[in-house]
Write a protein that holds these residues in place. Sequence first.
Motif, PDB file in Angstrom:
ATOM      1  N   ALA A   1       0.832  -1.201   0.000  1.00  0.00           N
ATOM      2  CA  ALA A   1       0.000   0.000   0.000  1.00  0.00           C
ATOM      3  C   ALA A   1       0.870   1.255   0.000  1.00  0.00           C
ATOM      4  CB  ALA A   1      -0.927   0.002   1.216  1.00  0.00           C
ATOM      5  N   GLN A   2       2.160   1.098   0.365  1.00  0.00           N
ATOM      6  CA  GLN A   2       3.063   2.236   0.473  1.00  0.00           C
ATOM      7  C   GLN A   2       4.276   2.161  -0.455  1.00  0.00           C
ATOM      8  OE1 GLN A   2       2.345   4.808   2.558  1.00  0.00           O
ATOM      9  NE2 GLN A   2       0.460   3.713   2.977  1.00  0.00           N
ATOM     10  N   LEU A   3       4.601   0.976  -0.955  1.00  0.00           N
ATOM     11  CA  LEU A   3       5.870   0.769  -1.640  1.00  0.00           C
ATOM     12  C   LEU A   3       5.682  -0.155  -2.839  1.00  0.00           C
ATOM     13  CD1 LEU A   3       8.850   1.549  -1.006  1.00  0.00           C
ATOM     14  CD2 LEU A   3       9.036  -0.596   0.235  1.00  0.00           C
ATOM     15  N   GLU A   4       6.306   0.205  -3.969  1.00  0.00           N
ATOM     16  CA  GLU A   4       6.246  -0.636  -5.159  1.00  0.00           C
ATOM     17  C   GLU A   4       7.237  -1.784  -5.059  1.00  0.00           C
ATOM     18  OE1 GLU A   4       6.498   1.379  -8.920  1.00  0.00           O
ATOM     19  OE2 GLU A   4       5.512   3.144  -8.105  1.00  0.00           O
ATOM     20  N   ARG A   5       6.950  -2.854  -5.797  1.00  0.00           N
ATOM     21  CA  ARG A   5       7.871  -3.988  -5.891  1.00  0.00           C
ATOM     22  C   ARG A   5       9.025  -3.627  -6.809  1.00  0.00           C
ATOM     23  NH1 ARG A   5       3.272  -8.235  -7.701  1.00  0.00           N
ATOM     24  NH2 ARG A   5       1.991  -8.140  -5.838  1.00  0.00           N
ATOM     25  N   PRO A   6      10.167  -4.243  -6.669  1.00  0.00           N
ATOM     26  CA  PRO A   6      10.561  -5.182  -5.628  1.00  0.00           C
ATOM     27  C   PRO A   6      10.967  -4.447  -4.352  1.00  0.00           C
ATOM     28  CG  PRO A   6      12.378  -4.910  -7.153  1.00  0.00           C
ATOM     29  CD  PRO A   6      11.224  -4.079  -7.673  1.00  0.00           C
ATOM     30  N   TYR A   7      10.840  -5.128  -3.245  1.00  0.00           N
ATOM     31  CA  TYR A   7      11.232  -4.550  -1.965  1.00  0.00           C
ATOM     32  C   TYR A   7      11.703  -5.640  -1.018  1.00  0.00           C
ATOM     33  CZ  TYR A   7       6.550  -6.074  -0.552  1.00  0.00           C
ATOM     34  OH  TYR A   7       5.436  -6.820  -0.307  1.00  0.00           O
ATOM     35  N   ARG A   8      12.416  -5.216   0.001  1.00  0.00           N
ATOM     36  CA  ARG A   8      12.836  -6.109   1.087  1.00  0.00           C
ATOM     37  C   ARG A   8      12.097  -5.643   2.328  1.00  0.00           C
ATOM     38  NH1 ARG A   8      16.701  -9.469   3.391  1.00  0.00           N
ATOM     39  NH2 ARG A   8      17.826  -9.735   1.446  1.00  0.00           N
ATOM     40  N   ALA A   9      11.483  -6.590   3.017  1.00  0.00           N
ATOM     41  CA  ALA A   9      10.753  -6.270   4.242  1.00  0.00           C
ATOM     42  C   ALA A   9      11.241  -7.167   5.370  1.00  0.00           C
ATOM     43  CB  ALA A   9       9.255  -6.462   4.029  1.00  0.00           C
TER      44      ALA A   9
ATOM     45  N   VAL B   1       6.731  -3.944  10.863  1.00  0.00           N
ATOM     46  CA  VAL B   1       7.325  -4.281   9.576  1.00  0.00           C
ATOM     47  C   VAL B   1       8.018  -3.059   9.014  1.00  0.00           C
ATOM     48  CG1 VAL B   1       6.889  -5.075   7.232  1.00  0.00           C
ATOM     49  CG2 VAL B   1       5.524  -5.988   9.109  1.00  0.00           C
ATOM     50  N   GLY B   2       9.258  -3.238   8.587  1.00  0.00           N
ATOM     51  CA  GLY B   2      10.000  -2.193   7.886  1.00  0.00           C
ATOM     52  C   GLY B   2      10.320  -2.702   6.491  1.00  0.00           C
ATOM     53  N   ALA B   3      10.298  -1.812   5.503  1.00  0.00           N
ATOM     54  CA  ALA B   3      10.552  -2.234   4.130  1.00  0.00           C
ATOM     55  C   ALA B   3      11.252  -1.132   3.359  1.00  0.00           C
ATOM     56  CB  ALA B   3       9.242  -2.612   3.444  1.00  0.00           C
ATOM     57  N   ARG B   4      11.999  -1.531   2.326  1.00  0.00           N
ATOM     58  CA  ARG B   4      12.663  -0.573   1.440  1.00  0.00           C
ATOM     59  C   ARG B   4      12.703  -1.166   0.038  1.00  0.00           C
ATOM     60  NH1 ARG B   4      17.463  -2.896   0.420  1.00  0.00           N
ATOM     61  NH2 ARG B   4      18.450  -4.089   2.058  1.00  0.00           N
ATOM     62  N   ARG B   5      12.681  -0.275  -0.952  1.00  0.00           N
ATOM     63  CA  ARG B   5      12.817  -0.734  -2.336  1.00  0.00           C
ATOM     64  C   ARG B   5      14.204  -1.328  -2.516  1.00  0.00           C
ATOM     65  NH1 ARG B   5      10.138  -0.905  -6.553  1.00  0.00           N
ATOM     66  NH2 ARG B   5      11.586   0.122  -7.915  1.00  0.00           N
ATOM     67  N   THR B   6      14.307  -2.241  -3.456  1.00  0.00           N
ATOM     68  CA  THR B   6      15.584  -2.871  -3.724  1.00  0.00           C
ATOM     69  C   THR B   6      15.697  -3.163  -5.222  1.00  0.00           C
ATOM     70  OG1 THR B   6      17.103  -4.600  -2.961  1.00  0.00           O
ATOM     71  CG2 THR B   6      14.823  -5.266  -3.342  1.00  0.00           C
ATOM     72  N   THR B   7      16.867  -3.589  -5.626  1.00  0.00           N
ATOM     73  CA  THR B   7      17.123  -3.963  -7.018  1.00  0.00           C
ATOM     74  C   THR B   7      17.405  -5.455  -7.062  1.00  0.00           C
ATOM     75  OG1 THR B   7      18.050  -1.784  -7.485  1.00  0.00           O
ATOM     76  CG2 THR B   7      18.621  -3.555  -9.010  1.00  0.00           C
TER      77      THR B   7
END
Length: 119
Positions: A27-35, A47-53
């Motif tokens: 709901a807050q972050l596009e894929r791909p991401y690490r959570a 839960v914490g998440a950030r975009r990744t490559t």
Amino acid sequence: MLEDGTLVVDTEEGDASLSPLADAVEAQLERPYRADGVRHEDGWWAVGARRTTICTLPGIEGDELELSVYGGERTVSGAPDGPELAPLDALAAARGFTEYGVEAERLDGDLWEVQLNAL
């Protein structure tokens, strides 16, 4: 979470569905991401998440590697330098980096999570 919706789990406790947590992140972050999630008392989760490559690197043996290109020198640790690393160079070129550092960690099979920074 990969771009195609595949959920890659490092460590999981119990058999509860992770879908509600993934839905909250998306709901807050596009894929791909690490959570990363931590279960608290009374059933609450943090839960914490950030975009990744994500990058496909076939033929690499280890689970972690580092690559740096700086001042005309190329240094690799965790894997032999060769054509297998060309996708990392292509990622850097696509971002306009001529000098860069890469840290990569195997997710599953040939899929790697990549942190790429200009130097």
